[in-house]
Write a protein that holds these residues in place. Sequence first.
Motif, PDB file in Angstrom:
ATOM      1  N   ILE A   1       1.077   2.869  -3.426  1.00  0.00           N
ATOM      2  CA  ILE A   1       0.879   3.981  -4.332  1.00  0.00           C
ATOM      3  C   ILE A   1       1.010   5.256  -3.512  1.00  0.00           C
ATOM      4  N   LEU A   2       1.911   6.145  -3.921  1.00  0.00           N
ATOM      5  CA  LEU A   2       2.134   7.399  -3.219  1.00  0.00           C
ATOM      6  C   LEU A   2       1.579   8.559  -4.030  1.00  0.00           C
TER       7      LEU A   2
ATOM      8  N   ALA B   1      -2.092  10.245   1.624  1.00  0.00           N
ATOM      9  CA  ALA B   1      -0.757  10.250   1.040  1.00  0.00           C
ATOM     10  C   ALA B   1      -0.437   8.979   0.272  1.00  0.00           C
ATOM     11  N   SER B   2      -1.182   7.900   0.551  1.00  0.00           N
ATOM     12  CA  SER B   2      -0.835   6.630  -0.098  1.00  0.00           C
ATOM     13  C   SER B   2      -1.993   5.649  -0.030  1.00  0.00           C
ATOM     14  N   ASP B   3      -1.846   4.596  -0.817  1.00  0.00           N
ATOM     15  CA  ASP B   3      -2.757   3.454  -0.805  1.00  0.00           C
ATOM     16  C   ASP B   3      -1.926   2.188  -0.948  1.00  0.00           C
TER      17      ASP B   3
ATOM     18  N   ARG C   1       8.559   4.746 -10.490  1.00  0.00           N
ATOM     19  CA  ARG C   1       8.536   3.320 -10.140  1.00  0.00           C
ATOM     20  C   ARG C   1       9.739   3.057  -9.252  1.00  0.00           C
ATOM     21  N   ASP C   2       9.505   2.686  -8.022  1.00  0.00           N
ATOM     22  CA  ASP C   2      10.574   2.435  -7.059  1.00  0.00           C
ATOM     23  C   ASP C   2      11.593   3.579  -7.042  1.00  0.00           C
ATOM     24  N   ALA C   3      11.064   4.803  -6.863  1.00  0.00           N
ATOM     25  CA  ALA C   3      11.840   6.032  -6.688  1.00  0.00           C
ATOM     26  C   ALA C   3      12.606   6.480  -7.934  1.00  0.00           C
TER      27      ALA C   3
ATOM     28  N   GLU D   1       6.754   0.151  -5.260  1.00  0.00           N
ATOM     29  CA  GLU D   1       6.215   1.463  -4.936  1.00  0.00           C
ATOM     30  C   GLU D   1       6.069   2.283  -6.212  1.00  0.00           C
ATOM     31  N   VAL D   2       4.913   2.894  -6.367  1.00  0.00           N
ATOM     32  CA  VAL D   2       4.640   3.765  -7.511  1.00  0.00           C
ATOM     33  C   VAL D   2       4.190   5.102  -6.960  1.00  0.00           C
ATOM     34  N   ALA D   3       4.759   6.172  -7.493  1.00  0.00           N
ATOM     35  CA  ALA D   3       4.345   7.524  -7.092  1.00  0.00           C
ATOM     36  C   ALA D   3       3.717   8.228  -8.279  1.00  0.00           C
ATOM     37  N   ILE D   4       2.650   8.948  -8.000  1.00  0.00           N
ATOM     38  CA  ILE D   4       1.992   9.779  -9.005  1.00  0.00           C
ATOM     39  C   ILE D   4       2.300  11.223  -8.634  1.00  0.00           C
ATOM     40  N   LEU D   5       2.991  11.905  -9.545  1.00  0.00           N
ATOM     41  CA  LEU D   5       3.512  13.229  -9.284  1.00  0.00           C
ATOM     42  C   LEU D   5       2.837  14.268 -10.161  1.00  0.00           C
TER      43      LEU D   5
END
Length: 83
Positions: free
Chosen positions: A3-4, A16-18, A57-59, A73-77
């Motif tokens: 998780i980013l 920055a991540s978990d 989800r995956d960029a 990979e999941v990013a929260i923006l």
Amino acid sequence: MKILYFAWLRERLNRASDEVEPPADVETMADLVAWLRKRDEALDLAMVNPAIFKLSRDARIVPWDTPLAGAREVAILPPMTGG
């Protein structure tokens, strides 16, 4: 799964991540965010208005109802500001 966190969310959380392993009943991106918020008071407070955040989800930016299966990979923006 990684998780980013980006921008002011990363600063507020002081990381920055978990790395997490969500349970089987976490099936969508929205489920993942809800699960993460239940586990982490700082994240819960930072995301008091979740609708303002975008998810990746995956960029790739995806809707909140996107299935989570297979994501690496999941990013929260958070919303961005500036000029």
